[in-house]
Structure formats: C-alpha cells, structure tokens
Design a protein around this motif. Structure first.
Motif, PDB file in Angstrom:
ATOM      1  N   HIS A 103       8.026   0.169 -12.640  1.00  0.00           N
ATOM      2  CA  HIS A 103       8.339   0.781 -11.504  1.00  0.00           C
ATOM      3  C   HIS A 103       7.544   1.922 -10.949  1.00  0.00           C
ATOM      4  CE1 HIS A 103      10.944   3.268  -8.890  1.00  0.00           C
ATOM      5  NE2 HIS A 103      11.099   4.169  -9.499  1.00  0.00           N
ATOM      6  N   LEU A 104       6.903   2.627 -11.976  1.00  0.00           N
ATOM      7  CA  LEU A 104       5.872   3.618 -11.698  1.00  0.00           C
ATOM      8  C   LEU A 104       4.653   2.911 -11.118  1.00  0.00           C
ATOM      9  CD1 LEU A 104       6.178   5.854 -14.774  1.00  0.00           C
ATOM     10  CD2 LEU A 104       6.931   6.556 -12.396  1.00  0.00           C
ATOM     11  N   ALA A 105       4.065   1.952 -11.447  1.00  0.00           N
ATOM     12  CA  ALA A 105       3.326   1.071 -10.691  1.00  0.00           C
ATOM     13  C   ALA A 105       3.517   0.706  -9.304  1.00  0.00           C
ATOM     14  CB  ALA A 105       2.854  -0.178 -11.564  1.00  0.00           C
ATOM     15  N   ASN A 106       4.803   0.268  -9.293  1.00  0.00           N
ATOM     16  CA  ASN A 106       5.188  -0.143  -7.930  1.00  0.00           C
ATOM     17  C   ASN A 106       5.451   1.012  -6.872  1.00  0.00           C
ATOM     18  OD1 ASN A 106       6.493  -2.438  -6.175  1.00  0.00           O
ATOM     19  ND2 ASN A 106       8.346  -1.264  -6.560  1.00  0.00           N
ATOM     20  N   THR A 107       5.841   2.291  -7.270  1.00  0.00           N
ATOM     21  CA  THR A 107       6.051   3.400  -6.575  1.00  0.00           C
ATOM     22  C   THR A 107       4.623   3.695  -6.128  1.00  0.00           C
ATOM     23  OG1 THR A 107       7.977   4.024  -7.562  1.00  0.00           O
ATOM     24  CG2 THR A 107       6.739   5.637  -6.208  1.00  0.00           C
ATOM     25  N   VAL A 108       3.566   3.736  -6.854  1.00  0.00           N
ATOM     26  CA  VAL A 108       2.266   4.147  -6.493  1.00  0.00           C
ATOM     27  C   VAL A 108       1.824   2.935  -5.442  1.00  0.00           C
ATOM     28  CG1 VAL A 108      -0.183   4.621  -6.993  1.00  0.00           C
ATOM     29  CG2 VAL A 108       1.787   5.849  -8.268  1.00  0.00           C
ATOM     30  N   ASN A 109       1.913   1.711  -5.980  1.00  0.00           N
ATOM     31  CA  ASN A 109       1.503   0.533  -4.955  1.00  0.00           C
ATOM     32  C   ASN A 109       2.343   0.692  -3.555  1.00  0.00           C
ATOM     33  OD1 ASN A 109       0.216  -2.138  -4.975  1.00  0.00           O
ATOM     34  ND2 ASN A 109       2.216  -2.663  -4.471  1.00  0.00           N
ATOM     35  N   THR A 110       3.481   0.835  -3.470  1.00  0.00           N
ATOM     36  CA  THR A 110       4.121   0.877  -2.264  1.00  0.00           C
ATOM     37  C   THR A 110       3.813   2.166  -1.448  1.00  0.00           C
ATOM     38  OG1 THR A 110       5.828  -0.638  -3.091  1.00  0.00           O
ATOM     39  CG2 THR A 110       6.543   0.768  -1.147  1.00  0.00           C
ATOM     40  N   LEU A 111       4.276   3.216  -1.964  1.00  0.00           N
ATOM     41  CA  LEU A 111       3.937   4.757  -1.260  1.00  0.00           C
ATOM     42  C   LEU A 111       2.492   4.825  -0.933  1.00  0.00           C
ATOM     43  CD1 LEU A 111       6.770   6.987  -2.818  1.00  0.00           C
ATOM     44  CD2 LEU A 111       6.560   6.013  -0.568  1.00  0.00           C
ATOM     45  N   GLY A 112       1.760   4.889  -2.201  1.00  0.00           N
ATOM     46  CA  GLY A 112       0.339   5.324  -2.118  1.00  0.00           C
ATOM     47  C   GLY A 112      -0.471   4.208  -1.512  1.00  0.00           C
ATOM     48  N   LEU A 113      -0.595   2.968  -2.084  1.00  0.00           N
ATOM     49  CA  LEU A 113      -1.315   2.079  -1.329  1.00  0.00           C
ATOM     50  C   LEU A 113      -0.908   1.568  -0.025  1.00  0.00           C
ATOM     51  CD1 LEU A 113      -2.484  -0.170  -4.435  1.00  0.00           C
ATOM     52  CD2 LEU A 113      -3.844   1.824  -3.516  1.00  0.00           C
ATOM     53  N   GLY A 114       0.343   1.218   0.063  1.00  0.00           N
ATOM     54  CA  GLY A 114       0.899   0.567   1.314  1.00  0.00           C
ATOM     55  C   GLY A 114       0.880   1.748   2.411  1.00  0.00           C
ATOM     56  N   TYR A 115       1.942   2.400   2.304  1.00  0.00           N
ATOM     57  CA  TYR A 115       2.053   3.663   3.187  1.00  0.00           C
ATOM     58  C   TYR A 115       1.179   4.538   3.660  1.00  0.00           C
ATOM     59  CZ  TYR A 115       6.878   1.200   2.629  1.00  0.00           C
ATOM     60  OH  TYR A 115       7.866   0.317   2.668  1.00  0.00           O
ATOM     61  N   THR A 116       0.550   5.078   2.560  1.00  0.00           N
ATOM     62  CA  THR A 116      -0.318   6.303   2.538  1.00  0.00           C
ATOM     63  C   THR A 116      -1.680   5.853   2.935  1.00  0.00           C
ATOM     64  OG1 THR A 116       1.083   7.481   1.086  1.00  0.00           O
ATOM     65  CG2 THR A 116      -1.301   8.304   1.304  1.00  0.00           C
ATOM     66  N   LEU A 117      -2.345   4.694   2.350  1.00  0.00           N
ATOM     67  CA  LEU A 117      -3.723   4.496   2.303  1.00  0.00           C
ATOM     68  C   LEU A 117      -3.819   3.168   3.127  1.00  0.00           C
ATOM     69  CD1 LEU A 117      -4.794   5.324  -1.493  1.00  0.00           C
ATOM     70  CD2 LEU A 117      -5.277   6.648   0.615  1.00  0.00           C
ATOM     71  N   GLU A 118      -2.827   2.453   3.366  1.00  0.00           N
ATOM     72  CA  GLU A 118      -3.004   1.341   4.241  1.00  0.00           C
ATOM     73  C   GLU A 118      -3.928   0.319   3.543  1.00  0.00           C
ATOM     74  OE1 GLU A 118      -1.600   1.637   8.663  1.00  0.00           O
ATOM     75  OE2 GLU A 118      -3.268   2.866   8.131  1.00  0.00           O
ATOM     76  N   GLN A 119      -3.660  -0.012   2.101  1.00  0.00           N
ATOM     77  CA  GLN A 119      -4.543  -0.855   1.246  1.00  0.00           C
ATOM     78  C   GLN A 119      -3.563  -1.986   0.875  1.00  0.00           C
ATOM     79  OE1 GLN A 119      -6.582   0.894  -1.747  1.00  0.00           O
ATOM     80  NE2 GLN A 119      -7.524   2.521  -0.439  1.00  0.00           N
ATOM     81  N   PRO A 120      -4.107  -3.019   0.636  1.00  0.00           N
ATOM     82  CA  PRO A 120      -3.479  -4.331   0.278  1.00  0.00           C
ATOM     83  C   PRO A 120      -2.826  -4.084  -1.118  1.00  0.00           C
ATOM     84  CG  PRO A 120      -5.707  -4.702   0.468  1.00  0.00           C
ATOM     85  CD  PRO A 120      -5.656  -3.348   0.730  1.00  0.00           C
ATOM     86  N   SER A 121      -1.584  -4.738  -1.109  1.00  0.00           N
ATOM     87  CA  SER A 121      -0.762  -4.682  -2.608  1.00  0.00           C
ATOM     88  C   SER A 121      -1.648  -5.130  -3.802  1.00  0.00           C
ATOM     89  CB  SER A 121       0.624  -4.926  -2.355  1.00  0.00           C
ATOM     90  OG  SER A 121       1.299  -5.170  -3.380  1.00  0.00           O
ATOM     91  N   VAL A 122      -1.408  -4.292  -4.985  1.00  0.00           N
ATOM     92  CA  VAL A 122      -1.783  -4.900  -6.323  1.00  0.00           C
ATOM     93  C   VAL A 122      -0.687  -5.890  -6.860  1.00  0.00           C
ATOM     94  CG1 VAL A 122      -2.515  -4.392  -8.679  1.00  0.00           C
ATOM     95  CG2 VAL A 122      -3.397  -2.893  -6.737  1.00  0.00           C
ATOM     96  N   LEU A 123       0.399  -5.558  -6.512  1.00  0.00           N
ATOM     97  CA  LEU A 123       1.467  -6.312  -7.036  1.00  0.00           C
ATOM     98  C   LEU A 123       1.998  -7.371  -6.446  1.00  0.00           C
ATOM     99  CD1 LEU A 123       2.027  -3.276  -8.434  1.00  0.00           C
ATOM    100  CD2 LEU A 123       4.333  -4.070  -8.530  1.00  0.00           C
ATOM    101  N   THR A 124       2.293  -8.499  -6.737  1.00  0.00           N
ATOM    102  CA  THR A 124       3.076  -9.683  -5.909  1.00  0.00           C
ATOM    103  C   THR A 124       4.361  -9.090  -5.490  1.00  0.00           C
ATOM    104  OG1 THR A 124       4.133 -10.499  -7.883  1.00  0.00           O
ATOM    105  CG2 THR A 124       1.753 -11.172  -7.614  1.00  0.00           C
ATOM    106  N   LYS A 125       4.761  -9.895  -4.524  1.00  0.00           N
ATOM    107  CA  LYS A 125       6.028  -9.375  -3.865  1.00  0.00           C
ATOM    108  C   LYS A 125       7.227  -9.502  -4.980  1.00  0.00           C
ATOM    109  CE  LYS A 125       5.251 -10.764   1.037  1.00  0.00           C
ATOM    110  NZ  LYS A 125       5.466  -9.389   1.468  1.00  0.00           N
ATOM    111  N   GLU A 126       7.027 -10.603  -5.995  1.00  0.00           N
ATOM    112  CA  GLU A 126       8.057 -10.798  -6.891  1.00  0.00           C
ATOM    113  C   GLU A 126       8.009  -9.706  -7.889  1.00  0.00           C
ATOM    114  OE1 GLU A 126       7.552 -13.426 -10.603  1.00  0.00           O
ATOM    115  OE2 GLU A 126       8.629 -14.731  -9.208  1.00  0.00           O
ATOM    116  N   GLN A 127       6.833  -9.092  -8.099  1.00  0.00           N
ATOM    117  CA  GLN A 127       6.730  -8.046  -9.132  1.00  0.00           C
ATOM    118  C   GLN A 127       7.285  -6.720  -8.410  1.00  0.00           C
ATOM    119  OE1 GLN A 127       2.431  -8.080  -9.850  1.00  0.00           O
ATOM    120  NE2 GLN A 127       2.748  -9.297 -11.670  1.00  0.00           N
ATOM    121  N   SER A 128       7.031  -6.701  -7.095  1.00  0.00           N
ATOM    122  CA  SER A 128       7.469  -5.427  -6.561  1.00  0.00           C
ATOM    123  C   SER A 128       9.184  -5.368  -6.450  1.00  0.00           C
ATOM    124  CB  SER A 128       7.053  -5.532  -4.953  1.00  0.00           C
ATOM    125  OG  SER A 128       5.531  -5.001  -4.842  1.00  0.00           O
ATOM    126  N   VAL A 129       9.726  -6.708  -6.338  1.00  0.00           N
ATOM    127  CA  VAL A 129      11.175  -6.593  -6.599  1.00  0.00           C
ATOM    128  C   VAL A 129      11.574  -6.352  -7.762  1.00  0.00           C
ATOM    129  CG1 VAL A 129      13.148  -8.136  -6.000  1.00  0.00           C
ATOM    130  CG2 VAL A 129      11.411  -8.001  -4.206  1.00  0.00           C
TER     131      VAL A 129
END
Length: 167
Positions: free
Chosen positions: A49-75
């Motif tokens: 969950h911590l990885a997913n949060t930084v992936n979504t908020l940090g990489l996605g919404y803040t830095l606009e970088q591609p996801s490290v997690l797969t969609k399945e892992q994110s869910v």
C-alpha cells in the motif's frame, strides 16, 4: 536559486523509506499476513500500500511519471474507498514478501529521483496529474502532497511495527 525545501522533502522521503524497510525487516514471517480484524491490513499489504501510494500520488499525480506497479498491483494494494480489494490473509493472492519489498524500493527510488529534480518554486503549484477534482482540496499542492506521503508512510510504518510485535 535555492532548493532547500525540495532537499528537505527528498531527505524526509529517503528517511521514510529507510525506516520502513527497517521495520519491515523486523516482521517475523509468521506475522506477514497477520490482521487485527478480518479484512484489515496485514504487514505485507501495508508495504504494498505504501508503494502504491507513492506510485499513485508521487509518480503519477505529482511527477507525471509512468507507474512502476501494474494495474493489478495497484488495485491489490489500494484501499477499498478508492476501488481497491479488501486485504486478505491468503498469500496466493499477493506477490511474495521479497517482491513487495522490491516494488516498494523501486517506487521510492524513482520518486526520490523525481523529487530531487524539482525546484522549490513549484512546491506551491497544484498537482499537474489527472487527479479527481474532489481530491484536489486535500492534495492542494506539490509540497503538501509530498508532506502527506511522508506522514502516510510514518503512520503505516507504526502499524507494521505494532502487528510485528503481536502474539
């Protein structure tokens, strides 16, 4: 031009990663899927969950970088109020502990690289990513979001440590 605040956020994110990994190392194998109540977080789920949060908020919404997690892992590691699956104690539903730790590290390393490249001047700016309007008041700026990610990691780190020590 000073980058003092960005440097501080990066140092705090790096410290969060280090301390969470230390706590994760203390979790006995027998406790990696321990829940306080049915349907509640386990240490393995919390690290994911911590990885997913930084992936979504940090990489996605803040830095606009591609996801490290797969969609399945994110869910798998998202809370149910944003469409995630309810945590279970079934190890067959999750990547292994080592895989989750690897994902956590990969997300944090990529986020740290991106945060270090920011300039202090952008910290008051709204998140550039495609965040739902109802979430923008909570995640009101890049700086606020970085602070929330650091606090979020500390909160769940405490949960991981507490569950690790239960009988």
């Amino acid at each position: 031009m000073s980058n003092t605040r960005v440097s501080l956020y990066a140092a705090l994110l790096e410290a969060a990663q280090k301390h969470t990994l230390q706590i994760a190392e203390s979790v006995p194998e027998s406790h990696r899927f321990k829940q306080l109540q049915e349907g509640k977080a386990t240490p393995l789920w919390l690290v994911g969950h911590l990885a997913n949060t930084v992936n979504t908020l940090g990489l996605g919404y803040t830095l606009e970088q591609p996801s490290v997690l797969t969609k399945e892992q994110s869910v798998l590691f998202a809370p149910d109020f944003v469409g995630g699956k309810t945590p279970t104690t079934n190890p067959d539903e999750y990547p292994t502990w080592d895989e989750v730790i690897t994902i956590y590290n990969a997300v944090f390393e990529k986020a740290l690289e991106g945060v270090r490249a920011l300039d202090d001047a952008v910290l008051p700016d709204p998140l550039p990513g495609k965040l739902a309007d109802e979430m923008r008041s909570f995640f009101s700026s890049i700086g606020t979001t970085l602070g929330i990610m650091i606090q979020h990691d500390a909160y769940h780190r405490g949960q991981i440590g507490m569950i690790a020590k239960l009988d």
